[in-house]
Design a protein around this motif. Structure first.
Motif, mmCIF file in Angstrom:
data_model
loop_
_atom_site.group_PDB
_atom_site.id
_atom_site.type_symbol
_atom_site.label_atom_id
_atom_site.label_comp_id
_atom_site.label_asym_id
_atom_site.label_seq_id
_atom_site.Cartn_x
_atom_site.Cartn_y
_atom_site.Cartn_z
ATOM 1 N N MET A 100 63.964 -18.792 39.686
ATOM 2 C CA MET A 100 63.336 -20.176 39.637
ATOM 3 C C MET A 100 64.036 -21.069 40.704
ATOM 4 S SD MET A 100 60.400 -20.272 38.057
ATOM 5 C CE MET A 100 60.346 -22.062 37.811
ATOM 6 N N LEU A 101 65.431 -21.076 40.583
ATOM 7 C CA LEU A 101 66.201 -21.884 41.456
ATOM 8 C C LEU A 101 66.086 -21.703 43.009
ATOM 9 C CD1 LEU A 101 69.527 -22.460 39.107
ATOM 10 C CD2 LEU A 101 67.505 -24.195 39.495
ATOM 11 N N VAL A 102 66.148 -20.286 42.999
ATOM 12 C CA VAL A 102 65.890 -19.570 44.544
ATOM 13 C C VAL A 102 64.603 -20.056 44.968
ATOM 14 C CG1 VAL A 102 65.540 -17.660 45.786
ATOM 15 C CG2 VAL A 102 67.506 -17.664 44.201
ATOM 16 N N GLU A 103 63.644 -19.904 44.213
ATOM 17 C CA GLU A 103 62.527 -20.369 44.663
ATOM 18 C C GLU A 103 62.009 -21.923 45.106
ATOM 19 O OE1 GLU A 103 58.303 -19.423 45.600
ATOM 20 O OE2 GLU A 103 59.834 -18.203 44.894
ATOM 21 N N VAL A 104 62.972 -22.668 44.446
ATOM 22 C CA VAL A 104 62.967 -24.093 44.762
ATOM 23 C C VAL A 104 63.624 -24.607 45.601
ATOM 24 C CG1 VAL A 104 63.263 -26.525 43.836
ATOM 25 C CG2 VAL A 104 62.160 -24.595 42.503
ATOM 26 N N PHE A 105 65.126 -23.964 45.853
ATOM 27 C CA PHE A 105 66.060 -24.661 46.710
ATOM 28 C C PHE A 105 66.022 -23.705 48.165
ATOM 29 C CE2 PHE A 105 67.241 -26.279 42.597
ATOM 30 C CZ PHE A 105 66.938 -27.729 42.992
ATOM 31 N N VAL A 106 65.896 -22.642 47.948
ATOM 32 C CA VAL A 106 66.079 -21.459 48.919
ATOM 33 C C VAL A 106 64.750 -21.088 49.871
ATOM 34 C CG1 VAL A 106 67.113 -19.310 49.524
ATOM 35 C CG2 VAL A 106 68.111 -20.670 47.979
ATOM 36 N N ILE A 107 63.684 -20.568 48.973
ATOM 37 C CA ILE A 107 62.618 -20.387 49.414
ATOM 38 C C ILE A 107 61.365 -21.322 49.366
ATOM 39 C CG2 ILE A 107 61.092 -18.269 49.707
ATOM 40 C CD1 ILE A 107 63.109 -16.477 48.408
ATOM 41 N N PRO A 108 61.148 -22.331 50.139
ATOM 42 C CA PRO A 108 60.370 -23.392 49.711
ATOM 43 C C PRO A 108 59.013 -22.746 49.768
ATOM 44 C CG PRO A 108 61.899 -23.973 51.463
ATOM 45 C CD PRO A 108 61.973 -22.589 51.337
ATOM 46 N N GLY A 109 58.080 -23.340 48.609
ATOM 47 C CA GLY A 109 56.613 -22.806 48.345
ATOM 48 C C GLY A 109 56.819 -22.164 46.809
ATOM 49 N N PHE A 110 55.781 -21.386 46.515
ATOM 50 C CA PHE A 110 56.039 -20.837 45.427
ATOM 51 C C PHE A 110 55.180 -19.300 45.494
ATOM 52 C CE2 PHE A 110 54.512 -19.804 40.864
ATOM 53 C CZ PHE A 110 55.477 -20.332 40.258
ATOM 54 N N GLY A 111 56.071 -18.373 45.180
ATOM 55 C CA GLY A 111 55.906 -16.697 45.528
ATOM 56 C C GLY A 111 56.414 -15.982 44.614
ATOM 57 N N VAL A 112 56.778 -14.786 44.866
ATOM 58 C CA VAL A 112 57.221 -13.623 44.003
ATOM 59 C C VAL A 112 58.252 -14.109 43.096
ATOM 60 C CG1 VAL A 112 57.854 -11.359 43.983
ATOM 61 C CG2 VAL A 112 56.346 -11.958 45.685
ATOM 62 N N ALA A 113 59.289 -14.774 43.683
ATOM 63 C CA ALA A 113 60.482 -15.235 42.928
ATOM 64 C C ALA A 113 60.157 -16.124 41.897
ATOM 65 C CB ALA A 113 61.633 -15.898 44.049
ATOM 66 N N GLY A 114 59.361 -17.203 42.265
ATOM 67 C CA GLY A 114 58.959 -18.117 41.141
ATOM 68 C C GLY A 114 58.028 -17.426 40.133
ATOM 69 N N ILE A 115 57.224 -16.603 40.288
ATOM 70 C CA ILE A 115 56.328 -16.203 39.547
ATOM 71 C C ILE A 115 57.128 -15.091 38.378
ATOM 72 C CG2 ILE A 115 54.282 -14.303 38.955
ATOM 73 C CD1 ILE A 115 53.091 -15.593 41.222
ATOM 74 N N SER A 116 58.193 -14.247 39.174
ATOM 75 C CA SER A 116 58.794 -13.156 38.488
ATOM 76 C C SER A 116 59.833 -14.028 37.604
ATOM 77 C CB SER A 116 59.709 -12.377 39.612
ATOM 78 O OG SER A 116 58.955 -11.662 40.201
ATOM 79 N N GLY A 117 60.396 -15.207 38.162
ATOM 80 C CA GLY A 117 61.257 -16.074 37.152
ATOM 81 C C GLY A 117 60.567 -16.636 36.035
ATOM 82 N N ILE A 118 59.317 -16.820 36.120
ATOM 83 C CA ILE A 118 58.505 -17.464 34.999
ATOM 84 C C ILE A 118 58.190 -16.394 33.908
ATOM 85 C CG2 ILE A 118 56.518 -18.272 34.128
ATOM 86 C CD1 ILE A 118 56.044 -19.976 36.517
ATOM 87 N N VAL A 119 57.934 -15.076 34.304
ATOM 88 C CA VAL A 119 57.769 -13.981 33.639
ATOM 89 C C VAL A 119 59.243 -13.696 32.893
ATOM 90 C CG1 VAL A 119 57.242 -11.693 33.594
ATOM 91 C CG2 VAL A 119 55.974 -13.104 34.941
ATOM 92 N N LEU A 120 60.248 -13.737 33.709
ATOM 93 C CA LEU A 120 61.350 -13.028 32.876
ATOM 94 C C LEU A 120 61.820 -14.178 32.085
ATOM 95 C CD1 LEU A 120 63.591 -11.729 35.977
ATOM 96 C CD2 LEU A 120 62.311 -10.478 34.068
ATOM 97 N N ILE A 121 61.674 -15.469 32.278
ATOM 98 C CA ILE A 121 62.113 -16.587 31.215
ATOM 99 C C ILE A 121 61.397 -16.310 29.953
ATOM 100 C CG2 ILE A 121 61.957 -18.969 30.685
ATOM 101 C CD1 ILE A 121 62.712 -19.467 33.626
ATOM 102 N N ILE A 122 59.966 -16.231 29.959
ATOM 103 C CA ILE A 122 59.146 -15.926 28.754
ATOM 104 C C ILE A 122 59.659 -14.643 28.144
ATOM 105 C CG2 ILE A 122 56.917 -15.648 28.114
ATOM 106 C CD1 ILE A 122 55.861 -17.321 30.162
ATOM 107 N N GLY A 123 59.755 -13.729 28.777
ATOM 108 C CA GLY A 123 60.146 -12.312 28.444
ATOM 109 C C GLY A 123 61.295 -12.573 27.431
ATOM 110 N N GLY A 124 62.433 -13.117 28.089
ATOM 111 C CA GLY A 124 63.792 -13.132 27.473
ATOM 112 C C GLY A 124 63.876 -14.122 26.202
#
Length: 461
Positions: free
Chosen positions: A308-332
């Motif tokens: 999620m931090l990579v999506e916000v600060f390194v790769i502007p926009g909302f794509g694979v990193a952001g979606i993957s981050g949300i899934v992993l957070i909920i899964g964990g």
């Protein structure tokens, strides 16, 4: 004189030996109180109590019960511990053994009840008291039947016929869950079964009626001389139990999600990130100590945060990193609540998985709702009024037109991703990169002016 000394010494040794013999003959009855809602706190109490009783070499364990029920998964863990305890476990129902309390009581080798006490009404309900769908009832029916069956059958020979009689009829146990179960002379169809003390004795769900723990021990358990040892929960046990309550876990998830969101809105290590980290520690620590949360489940959560931090600060926009981050957070967060072994989820019941998912989804839902509410409240009044600009714009005037800066060169005073500050002719201006990302100190050139901001591009040397 020597004879007198001999008799005195002999008398003292005799008395000491008699006292030791009496101490050795005194039975140890270990008492565990279950007088609150059945949850992870009472599960911890029982688990620690059973372990301590074994260390002491107790002769018997007596559960002193008065509860209206609680969490089914916690009750399942408790009834399993009772069934497989090497020390015989009895239960004294002081007043109520409803719902999850009934399941735990049926697991005990012997059940004793006070006059006026009740046992039964084990239908699975939600937090509003409404019956859960049949999927959950089916699991509870099976669990309470198997618990009754675990006590075995008596073989009775009458007139040459061999009759097998359950010590605790599993059909009666099922009737405590399902109103459709009809047993002649016991319960009519359409009613959930609950026994009084006398009814429980009549139908094999109570071995005797007593008015006190002392009467249970002396009259029914057969110990004339005994010592009661009781489990005293520590503040650590109370804290773990409190933090493992589903409502507390949902609240911690709200703080975790809210802290991440507001930290992204106002970058920098501050109160939101600190609150989020502390809430995550309180969420995972008791689960890790109790063996529910494994290292890899916590790692999944951390990786999700990093994505999620990579999506916000390194790769502007909302794509694979952001979606993957949300899934992993909920899964964990979810898998940490499940009693699985590594990637083997065979022993995880649908009821346990449903409760874990509901806990996490409730936390996420309320967390997002809280973020929206706070986003509208910040800056107006209350404790958040100092963290946002609240200037009244009714008398505001438009900023200066800076079209004269178009074509001029300067440097990026901060990182532009894509917005930041640029330094032109010794003055700082709000700048926006038309190339998405420009490092600090890079020479830039103004290409246009819009909305009180200068748009720049990097000068390639």
């Amino acid at each position: 004189m020597s004879r007198l000394l001999f008799f005195v010494v002999f008398g003292v040794l005799f008395l000491l030996n008699a006292h030791q013999s009496l101490a050795l003959d005194k039975a140890i009855v270990y008492k565990i109180d279950i007088k609150n809602e059945i949850d992870n706190r009472t599960r911890i109490y029982l688990s620690k109590g059973l372990s301590e009783a074994q260390l002491l070499g107790a002769d018997a364990i007596l559960i002193h019960m008065n509860t209206y029920g609680g969490l089914v998964d916690a009750a399942d863990s408790m009834r399993t511990a009772i069934l497989y305890s090497p020390i015989p476990v009895s239960v004294f129902i002081d007043n109520n053994a409803a719902s999850a309390g009934a399941l735990i009581s049926i697991a005990a080798k012997n059940i004793y009840m006070r006059k006026g006490a009740n046992i039964g009404a084990a239908t699975v309900v939600n937090q509003t008291g409404e019956a859960m769908p049949d999927k959950y009832q089916s699991y509870m029916r099976s669990m309470i039947r198997s618990t009754a069956e675990a006590h075995g059958k008596d073989t009775i020979v009458q007139g040459g016929d061999t009759i097998y009689k359950w010590k605790r009829d599993p059909k009666i146990a099922e009737a405590m869950v399902d109103e459709r179960t009809k047993i002649p002379h016991v319960v009519d169809s359409g009613k959930i079964l609950t026994f009084t003390a006398d009814e429980a004795v009549q139908w094999g769900y109570c071995e005797g009626i007593a008015e006190s723990v002392d009467e249970v021990i002396t009259k029914y358990m057969g110990y004339d001389t005994y010592e009661i040892r009781s489990y005293e929960p520590s503040w650590v046990d109370n804290l773990k139990g409190l933090l493992m309550n589903p409502l507390a876990q949902s609240l911690l998830i709200i703080i975790i999600i809210g802290g991440i969101y507001f930290e992204m809105q106002t970058p920098g290590i501050g109160f939101p990130s600190a609150a989020s980290v502390i809430a995550a520690v309180f969420y995972f620590a008791p689960l890790y100590i109790e063996g529910l949360a494994a290292n890899w489940e916590i790692l999944i959560f951390i990786v999700g945060i990093l994505l999620m931090l990579v999506e916000v600060f390194v790769i502007p926009g909302f794509g694979v990193a952001g979606i993957s981050g949300i899934v992993l957070i909920i899964g964990g967060l979810t898998m940490a609540l499940l009693n699985n072994t590594n990637f083997n989820f065979d022993n995880v019941s649908s009821m346990e998985a449903g409760r874990a998912s509901l806990t996490v989804l409730m936390g996420l839902g309320f967390g997002f709702a809280l973020m929206i509410w706070l986003s509208n409240r910040i800056g107006h009044k209350g404790i958040f009024r100092k963290v946002a600009l609240v200037t009244d714009l009714e008398e505001a005037v438009s900023g200066p037109v800076l079209t004269s800066l178009v074509g001029k060169e300067g440097t990026a005073a901060t990182v532009l991703r894509p917005s930041g500050k640029v330094l032109i002719e010794g003055e700082l201006y709000d700048g926006v990169s038309i190339q998405n990302y420009i490092e600090k100190g890079t020479p830039v050139k103004v290409v246009r002016f819009e909305n009180a901001q200068v748009y720049v591009q990097a000068i390639r040397l």
